[in-house]
Scaffold this motif. Structure first.
Motif, mmCIF file in Angstrom:
data_model
loop_
_atom_site.group_PDB
_atom_site.id
_atom_site.type_symbol
_atom_site.label_atom_id
_atom_site.label_comp_id
_atom_site.label_asym_id
_atom_site.label_seq_id
_atom_site.Cartn_x
_atom_site.Cartn_y
_atom_site.Cartn_z
ATOM 1 N N GLY A 31 27.900 -19.264 -4.689
ATOM 2 C CA GLY A 31 28.265 -18.274 -3.669
ATOM 3 C C GLY A 31 29.569 -17.566 -3.984
ATOM 4 O O GLY A 31 30.503 -17.571 -3.169
ATOM 5 N N ALA A 32 29.616 -16.919 -5.166
ATOM 6 C CA ALA A 32 30.890 -16.319 -5.605
ATOM 7 C C ALA A 32 30.888 -14.794 -5.518
ATOM 8 O O ALA A 32 31.804 -14.153 -6.022
ATOM 9 C CB ALA A 32 31.212 -16.770 -7.027
ATOM 10 N N GLY A 35 34.314 -13.261 -0.792
ATOM 11 C CA GLY A 35 35.164 -14.212 -0.077
ATOM 12 C C GLY A 35 35.799 -15.298 -0.928
ATOM 13 O O GLY A 35 36.325 -15.050 -2.023
ATOM 14 N N ASP A 82 19.264 -19.557 -5.254
ATOM 15 C CA ASP A 82 19.388 -20.036 -3.873
ATOM 16 C C ASP A 82 19.817 -21.504 -3.899
ATOM 17 O O ASP A 82 19.035 -22.380 -4.282
ATOM 18 C CB ASP A 82 18.044 -19.876 -3.161
ATOM 19 N N ALA A 83 21.045 -21.758 -3.465
ATOM 20 C CA ALA A 83 21.598 -23.121 -3.545
ATOM 21 C C ALA A 83 20.827 -24.106 -2.666
ATOM 22 O O ALA A 83 20.868 -25.317 -2.908
ATOM 23 C CB ALA A 83 23.070 -23.091 -3.144
ATOM 24 N N ILE A 112 26.987 -20.526 5.118
ATOM 25 C CA ILE A 112 26.726 -19.502 6.131
ATOM 26 C C ILE A 112 27.078 -20.055 7.517
ATOM 27 O O ILE A 112 27.262 -21.262 7.677
ATOM 28 C CB ILE A 112 25.229 -19.070 6.151
ATOM 29 N N THR A 160 34.308 -27.787 2.537
ATOM 30 C CA THR A 160 33.936 -28.155 3.899
ATOM 31 C C THR A 160 34.714 -27.227 4.837
ATOM 32 O O THR A 160 34.919 -26.057 4.514
ATOM 33 C CB THR A 160 34.187 -29.665 4.146
ATOM 34 N N PRO A 204 39.092 -25.599 4.409
ATOM 35 C CA PRO A 204 39.876 -24.445 4.856
ATOM 36 C C PRO A 204 39.931 -24.382 6.389
ATOM 37 O O PRO A 204 39.016 -24.857 7.075
ATOM 38 C CB PRO A 204 39.097 -23.235 4.306
HETATM 39 P P1 NAP Z 1 31.300 -15.349 2.877
HETATM 40 O O1 NAP Z 1 32.339 -14.327 2.661
HETATM 41 O O2 NAP Z 1 30.282 -15.133 3.932
HETATM 42 O O3 NAP Z 1 30.566 -15.645 1.483
HETATM 43 C C1 NAP Z 1 29.528 -16.587 1.406
HETATM 44 C C2 NAP Z 1 29.025 -16.693 -0.001
HETATM 45 O O4 NAP Z 1 27.948 -17.658 -0.026
HETATM 46 C C3 NAP Z 1 28.453 -15.378 -0.530
HETATM 47 O O5 NAP Z 1 28.851 -15.211 -1.866
HETATM 48 C C4 NAP Z 1 26.944 -15.582 -0.443
HETATM 49 O O6 NAP Z 1 26.225 -14.904 -1.478
HETATM 50 C C5 NAP Z 1 26.841 -17.080 -0.696
HETATM 51 N N1 NAP Z 1 25.569 -17.649 -0.212
HETATM 52 C C6 NAP Z 1 25.099 -17.655 1.043
HETATM 53 N N2 NAP Z 1 23.904 -18.276 1.074
HETATM 54 C C7 NAP Z 1 23.634 -18.673 -0.196
HETATM 55 C C8 NAP Z 1 22.574 -19.382 -0.818
HETATM 56 N N3 NAP Z 1 21.533 -19.835 -0.113
HETATM 57 N N4 NAP Z 1 22.631 -19.612 -2.144
HETATM 58 C C9 NAP Z 1 23.673 -19.183 -2.883
HETATM 59 N N5 NAP Z 1 24.718 -18.515 -2.339
HETATM 60 C C10 NAP Z 1 24.697 -18.258 -1.029
HETATM 61 O O7 NAP Z 1 31.966 -16.766 3.237
HETATM 62 P P2 NAP Z 1 33.420 -17.358 2.950
HETATM 63 O O8 NAP Z 1 34.248 -17.127 4.147
HETATM 64 O O9 NAP Z 1 33.916 -16.924 1.629
HETATM 65 O O10 NAP Z 1 33.081 -18.935 2.919
HETATM 66 C C11 NAP Z 1 32.868 -19.634 1.707
HETATM 67 C C12 NAP Z 1 32.787 -21.125 2.030
HETATM 68 O O11 NAP Z 1 33.980 -21.526 2.698
HETATM 69 C C13 NAP Z 1 31.642 -21.486 2.962
HETATM 70 O O12 NAP Z 1 31.098 -22.752 2.600
HETATM 71 C C14 NAP Z 1 32.309 -21.580 4.309
HETATM 72 O O13 NAP Z 1 31.613 -22.420 5.209
HETATM 73 C C15 NAP Z 1 33.649 -22.154 3.910
HETATM 74 N N6 NAP Z 1 34.704 -21.926 4.901
HETATM 75 C C16 NAP Z 1 35.115 -20.663 5.221
HETATM 76 C C17 NAP Z 1 36.122 -20.512 6.150
HETATM 77 C C18 NAP Z 1 36.636 -19.151 6.544
HETATM 78 O O14 NAP Z 1 37.485 -19.095 7.452
HETATM 79 N N7 NAP Z 1 36.211 -18.073 5.920
HETATM 80 C C19 NAP Z 1 36.712 -21.621 6.764
HETATM 81 C C20 NAP Z 1 36.263 -22.882 6.418
HETATM 82 C C21 NAP Z 1 35.277 -23.030 5.482
HETATM 83 P P3 NAP Z 1 25.367 -13.552 -1.208
HETATM 84 O O15 NAP Z 1 26.231 -12.619 -0.444
HETATM 85 O O16 NAP Z 1 25.061 -13.074 -2.600
HETATM 86 O O17 NAP Z 1 24.157 -13.970 -0.464
#
Ligand code: NAP
Length: 266
Positions: A31-32, A35, A82-83, A112, A160, A204
């Motif tokens: 998922g790179a 974000g 798809d992970a 997600i 997480t 995070p």
């Molecule tokens: P984001 O901007 O929504 O990005 C999510 C990434 O996951 C995207 O690159 C997306 O790829 C990928 N993804 C989604 N479903 C997938 C699947 N089935 N297989 C492979 N890739 C998939 O989210 P983010 O905020 O960067 O979060 C990244 C991680 O950090 C997540 O695990 C989230 O729960 C965790 N987190 C985030 C926060 C926060 O405040 N943002 C806080 C705590 C934890 P596509 O766009 O190509 O589908």
């Protein structure tokens, strides 16, 4: 004559500013395309790692990232995968090892949200979050540890959330998936420590990405006020913790959850 430890200190002091801390390592980040995952991939490349990464729906962004990573002089390749799919994860790891020769670091970042109060939460909302956030970690870790066990080295880093530690109203599916990741991370640390494979989680807090853009701005302001550092975090700040855990600087750290949350859960 200088004592050996003194020699070591001189060598370290002189070399550290020029050392790239994950040079010669191969890392896979799920998922790179956006974000936090994108920042992790970029920081790993800056620090000298060859980077394989995945995306799913953001095809153009995924393809563009490979070129950006190569600008750091490392090998990089994106895979549409798809992970949450067990067979696809196994095939992905096979492909990465065929393309890069080995796999040293796995970062399970794909995730997600499908928020809603339990009363209104559908089975689909529950299943999709558990499958993409938690089952994906099982899928990729199971596939990656086969070659890590043979190599007797590896670092697994699972993203997480503070929500997995304390829960959050309206996010029971997400909190359950993230709490599950913590239990999984600690269990794998216990199972594979003797093979020199480390398993850690990064939790995070509130990080400014597309995922949190969806949150109501009034709620965001209230959250920020409740954070001791009075601001949201940046994806790069999570990436820095991941690079540390990927590197040998953390070689005796396993089974831990590192919070990157500005003191939110203190
Ligand atoms: P984001 O901007 O929504 O990005 C999510 C990434 O996951 C995207 O690159 C997306 O790829 C990928 N993804 C989604 N479903 C997938 C699947 N089935 N297989 C492979 N890739 C998939 O989210 P983010 O905020 O960067 O979060 C990244 C991680 O950090 C997540 O695990 C989230 O729960 C965790 N987190 C985030 C926060 C926060 O405040 N943002 C806080 C705590 C934890 P596509 O766009 O190509 O589908």
């Amino acid at each position: 004559m200088l004592k050996p430890y003194f020699c070591d200190q001189i060598i370290l002091t002189e070399l550290i500013p020029f050392m790239k801390i994950v040079e010669n390592k191969v890392a896979l980040v799920t998922g790179a395309s956006r974000g936090i995952g994108r920042s992790i991939a970029l920081r790993l490349a800056q620090e000298g790692a060859d980077v394989a990464f995945t995306y799913l729906s953001s095809v153009e962004k995924g393809e563009a990232l490979a070129k950006e990573l190569e600008e750091y002089g490392v090998k990089a390749k994106g895979y549409r995968s798809d992970a949450s799919n067990f067979q696809a994860a196994d095939q992905l790891v096979t492909d990465v090892i065929a393309d890069f020769g080995k796999l040293d670091v796995l970062i399970n970042n794909a995730g997600i949200t499908r928020d809603g109060l339990l009363m209104r939460m559908s089975e689909e909302q529950w299943d999709s979050v558990i499958n993409i956030n938690l089952k994906s970690v099982f899928n990729l870790t199971k596939a990656a540890t086969k070659s890590m066990m043979r190599a007797r080295t590896g670092s697994i880093i699972n993203i997480t959330s503070v929500v997995g530690i304390r829960g959050n109203a309206g996010q029971s599916n997400y909190a359950a998936s993230k709490a599950g990741i913590i239990g999984f991370t600690k269990s794998i640390a216990l199972e594979l420590g003797s093979r020199n494979i480390r398993s850690n989680a990064v939790a995070p807090g509130f990080i400014e990405t597309e995922m949190t853009d969806a949150v109501d701005s009034k709620a965001v302001d209230e959250w920020k006020q409740s954070i001791p550092m009075k601001r949201g975090g940046q994806p790069e700040e999570v990436a820095d913790a991941c690079v540390f855990l990927a590197s040998d600087l953390s070689r005796y750290i396993t089974g831990q959850v590192i919070q990157v949350d500005g003191g939110m859960l203190t």
